[in-house]
Design a protein around this motif. Sequence first.
Motif, PDB file in Angstrom:
ATOM      1  N   GLY A  27       1.143  -1.405   0.423  1.00 12.38           N
ATOM      2  CA  GLY A  27       0.333  -0.303   0.373  1.00 12.38           C
ATOM      3  C   GLY A  27       0.868   1.261  -0.098  1.00 12.38           C
ATOM      4  O   GLY A  27       1.917   1.182  -0.564  1.00 12.38           O
ATOM      5  N   GLN A  28       0.045   2.071   0.521  1.00  9.76           N
ATOM      6  CA  GLN A  28       0.587   3.766   0.009  1.00  9.76           C
ATOM      7  C   GLN A  28       2.009   3.748   1.774  1.00  9.76           C
ATOM      8  O   GLN A  28       0.705   3.766   2.518  1.00  9.76           O
ATOM      9  CB  GLN A  28      -0.449   4.821   0.027  1.00  9.76           C
ATOM     10  CG  GLN A  28       0.456   5.989   0.735  1.00  9.76           C
ATOM     11  CD  GLN A  28       0.611   6.373  -0.713  1.00  9.76           C
ATOM     12  OE1 GLN A  28      -0.047   6.041  -2.080  1.00  9.76           O
ATOM     13  NE2 GLN A  28       1.380   7.211  -1.540  1.00  9.76           N
ATOM     14  N   THR A  52      -0.258  19.704  -0.379  1.00  7.64           N
ATOM     15  CA  THR A  52      -1.193  19.105  -0.583  1.00  7.64           C
ATOM     16  C   THR A  52      -1.990  20.607  -1.610  1.00  7.64           C
ATOM     17  O   THR A  52      -2.498  21.271  -1.702  1.00  7.64           O
ATOM     18  CB  THR A  52      -2.346  18.528   0.073  1.00  7.64           C
ATOM     19  OG1 THR A  52      -2.151  18.020   1.670  1.00  7.64           O
ATOM     20  CG2 THR A  52      -3.600  17.681  -0.624  1.00  7.64           C
ATOM     21  N   ALA A  53      -2.305  20.324  -3.158  1.00  5.64           N
ATOM     22  CA  ALA A  53      -3.472  20.991  -3.911  1.00  5.64           C
ATOM     23  C   ALA A  53      -3.609  21.961  -2.547  1.00  5.64           C
ATOM     24  O   ALA A  53      -4.779  21.439  -2.443  1.00  5.64           O
ATOM     25  CB  ALA A  53      -3.260  20.074  -5.079  1.00  5.64           C
ATOM     26  N   GLY A  54      -4.026  23.192  -3.217  1.00  2.77           N
ATOM     27  CA  GLY A  54      -4.888  24.427  -2.606  1.00  2.77           C
ATOM     28  C   GLY A  54      -4.664  24.264  -1.016  1.00  2.77           C
ATOM     29  O   GLY A  54      -5.384  25.367  -0.864  1.00  2.77           O
ATOM     30  N   ALA A  55      -3.830  23.472  -0.720  1.00  2.55           N
ATOM     31  CA  ALA A  55      -3.869  23.589   0.782  1.00  2.55           C
ATOM     32  C   ALA A  55      -2.679  24.949   1.121  1.00  2.55           C
ATOM     33  O   ALA A  55      -1.981  25.386  -0.064  1.00  2.55           O
ATOM     34  CB  ALA A  55      -3.588  22.764   1.692  1.00  2.55           C
ATOM     35  N   GLU A  56      -2.783  25.482   2.536  1.00  2.00           N
ATOM     36  CA  GLU A  56      -1.911  27.202   2.433  1.00  2.00           C
ATOM     37  C   GLU A  56      -0.915  26.867   3.325  1.00  2.00           C
ATOM     38  O   GLU A  56       0.468  27.046   3.372  1.00  2.00           O
ATOM     39  CB  GLU A  56      -2.543  27.744   2.931  1.00  2.00           C
ATOM     40  CG  GLU A  56      -3.141  29.091   2.121  1.00  2.00           C
ATOM     41  CD  GLU A  56      -3.680  30.138   2.761  1.00  2.00           C
ATOM     42  OE1 GLU A  56      -3.687  30.310   3.740  1.00  2.00           O
ATOM     43  OE2 GLU A  56      -4.850  30.609   2.081  1.00  2.00           O
ATOM     44  N   ASN A  82      -4.821   9.293  -2.428  1.00  2.00           N
ATOM     45  CA  ASN A  82      -4.609   9.795  -3.682  1.00  2.00           C
ATOM     46  C   ASN A  82      -4.652  11.426  -3.568  1.00  2.00           C
ATOM     47  O   ASN A  82      -4.958  11.981  -5.279  1.00  2.00           O
ATOM     48  CB  ASN A  82      -6.484   9.014  -4.131  1.00  2.00           C
ATOM     49  CG  ASN A  82      -6.199   7.671  -5.095  1.00  2.00           C
ATOM     50  OD1 ASN A  82      -5.496   7.080  -5.753  1.00  2.00           O
ATOM     51  ND2 ASN A  82      -7.271   7.516  -4.742  1.00  2.00           N
ATOM     52  N   ALA A  83      -3.915  12.210  -3.341  1.00  2.25           N
ATOM     53  CA  ALA A  83      -3.449  13.992  -3.024  1.00  2.25           C
ATOM     54  C   ALA A  83      -3.233  13.889  -4.150  1.00  2.25           C
ATOM     55  O   ALA A  83      -1.779  13.721  -3.883  1.00  2.25           O
ATOM     56  CB  ALA A  83      -3.127  13.701  -1.587  1.00  2.25           C
ATOM     57  N   THR A  84      -2.991  15.360  -4.384  1.00  3.50           N
ATOM     58  CA  THR A  84      -1.917  15.966  -5.277  1.00  3.50           C
ATOM     59  C   THR A  84      -1.270  16.635  -4.956  1.00  3.50           C
ATOM     60  O   THR A  84      -1.241  17.671  -3.441  1.00  3.50           O
ATOM     61  CB  THR A  84      -3.267  16.589  -6.793  1.00  3.50           C
ATOM     62  OG1 THR A  84      -3.716  15.614  -7.160  1.00  3.50           O
ATOM     63  CG2 THR A  84      -2.113  17.199  -7.276  1.00  3.50           C
ATOM     64  N   TYR A  85       0.246  16.960  -4.737  1.00  2.00           N
ATOM     65  CA  TYR A  85       0.757  17.665  -3.563  1.00  2.00           C
ATOM     66  C   TYR A  85       1.823  18.599  -5.002  1.00  2.00           C
ATOM     67  O   TYR A  85       1.480  18.525  -5.789  1.00  2.00           O
ATOM     68  CB  TYR A  85       1.952  17.005  -3.181  1.00  2.00           C
ATOM     69  CG  TYR A  85       1.591  15.892  -1.926  1.00  2.00           C
ATOM     70  CD1 TYR A  85       1.177  15.862  -0.902  1.00  2.00           C
ATOM     71  CD2 TYR A  85       1.121  14.191  -1.993  1.00  2.00           C
ATOM     72  CE1 TYR A  85       0.228  15.057   0.028  1.00  2.00           C
ATOM     73  CE2 TYR A  85       0.706  13.391  -1.625  1.00  2.00           C
ATOM     74  CZ  TYR A  85      -0.021  14.024  -0.688  1.00  2.00           C
ATOM     75  OH  TYR A  85      -0.119  12.894   0.461  1.00  2.00           O
ATOM     76  N   GLY A 102      -0.022  11.372  -6.223  1.00  2.00           N
ATOM     77  CA  GLY A 102       0.298  11.450  -4.935  1.00  2.00           C
ATOM     78  C   GLY A 102      -0.138   9.505  -4.759  1.00  2.00           C
ATOM     79  O   GLY A 102       0.666   9.281  -3.648  1.00  2.00           O
ATOM     80  N   SER A 103      -1.215   9.077  -5.899  1.00  2.00           N
ATOM     81  CA  SER A 103      -0.923   7.813  -5.869  1.00  2.00           C
ATOM     82  C   SER A 103       0.235   6.719  -7.007  1.00  2.00           C
ATOM     83  O   SER A 103       0.967   6.869  -7.409  1.00  2.00           O
ATOM     84  CB  SER A 103      -2.201   7.679  -7.062  1.00  2.00           C
ATOM     85  OG  SER A 103      -2.077   5.359  -6.940  1.00  2.00           O
ATOM     86  N   GLY A 104       0.303   5.802  -4.722  1.00  2.00           N
ATOM     87  CA  GLY A 104       1.508   5.496  -5.200  1.00  2.00           C
ATOM     88  C   GLY A 104       3.250   6.063  -5.144  1.00  2.00           C
ATOM     89  O   GLY A 104       3.985   5.673  -5.329  1.00  2.00           O
ATOM     90  N   LEU A 105       2.895   7.231  -5.026  1.00  2.00           N
ATOM     91  CA  LEU A 105       3.797   7.981  -4.674  1.00  2.00           C
ATOM     92  C   LEU A 105       4.974   7.305  -3.665  1.00  2.00           C
ATOM     93  O   LEU A 105       4.629   6.904  -2.230  1.00  2.00           O
ATOM     94  CB  LEU A 105       3.860   9.269  -4.217  1.00  2.00           C
ATOM     95  CG  LEU A 105       4.661  10.652  -3.975  1.00  2.00           C
ATOM     96  CD1 LEU A 105       6.166  10.994  -5.183  1.00  2.00           C
ATOM     97  CD2 LEU A 105       4.413  11.779  -3.589  1.00  2.00           C
ATOM     98  N   ARG A 106       6.355   7.660  -3.433  1.00  2.00           N
ATOM     99  CA  ARG A 106       7.507   6.462  -2.762  1.00  2.00           C
ATOM    100  C   ARG A 106       8.041   7.836  -2.439  1.00  2.00           C
ATOM    101  O   ARG A 106       9.099   7.552  -1.552  1.00  2.00           O
ATOM    102  CB  ARG A 106       8.022   5.773  -3.598  1.00  2.00           C
ATOM    103  CG  ARG A 106       7.112   4.342  -3.758  1.00  2.00           C
ATOM    104  CD  ARG A 106       6.693   3.410  -2.483  1.00  2.00           C
ATOM    105  NE  ARG A 106       5.676   2.987  -2.714  1.00  2.00           N
ATOM    106  CZ  ARG A 106       4.792   2.632  -2.474  1.00  2.00           C
ATOM    107  NH1 ARG A 106       4.119   3.405  -1.876  1.00  2.00           N
ATOM    108  NH2 ARG A 106       3.634   1.325  -1.941  1.00  2.00           N
ATOM    109  N   ALA A 107       8.701   8.751  -3.698  1.00  2.00           N
ATOM    110  CA  ALA A 107      10.107   9.882  -3.444  1.00  2.00           C
ATOM    111  C   ALA A 107      10.409  11.118  -4.474  1.00  2.00           C
ATOM    112  O   ALA A 107       8.934  10.710  -4.788  1.00  2.00           O
ATOM    113  CB  ALA A 107      11.792   9.089  -3.783  1.00  2.00           C
TER     114      ALA A 107
END
Length: 125
Positions: A27-28, A52-56, A82-85, A102-107
């Motif tokens: 998993g993640q 996270t996309a859209g966050a400050e 599944n976030a977008t960073y 962010g899906s499957g993001l490892r590094a």
Amino acid sequence: MWRRRAVSAAVASVVATLAGCSRGIGGQPDSVPVEVTNASDAVREYGLTVTTAGAEDPLLSMEESLEPGDRSTGEFEVAEPNATYTVRVTMGGEAWSESIDGSGLRAVDVEIEGPTTVTVVASAT
């Protein structure tokens, strides 16, 4: 005959292992490492944030001066699978921003190549 079976069993084992890696067994991860490398021939001062996309509020904030060839590391907690960073790097009055799935993001690897060149590479499974 026994050699063919032994080779077939070994190949099947390797294929199963590699197939499991490609599907992201486990998993993640809970956190994602970030490495910044100064690949230029001069000292570079940088600032880096991961949000996270859209966050400050940043999930990670790094600010440092790196000698040529030096590396700096940090990590951020996975907000959701599944976030977008957004990775934002500032250096010498310039800014670079990269969106990462962010899906499957490892590094995340950031390479400072010069005063106006920064490369952001995300590794995922």
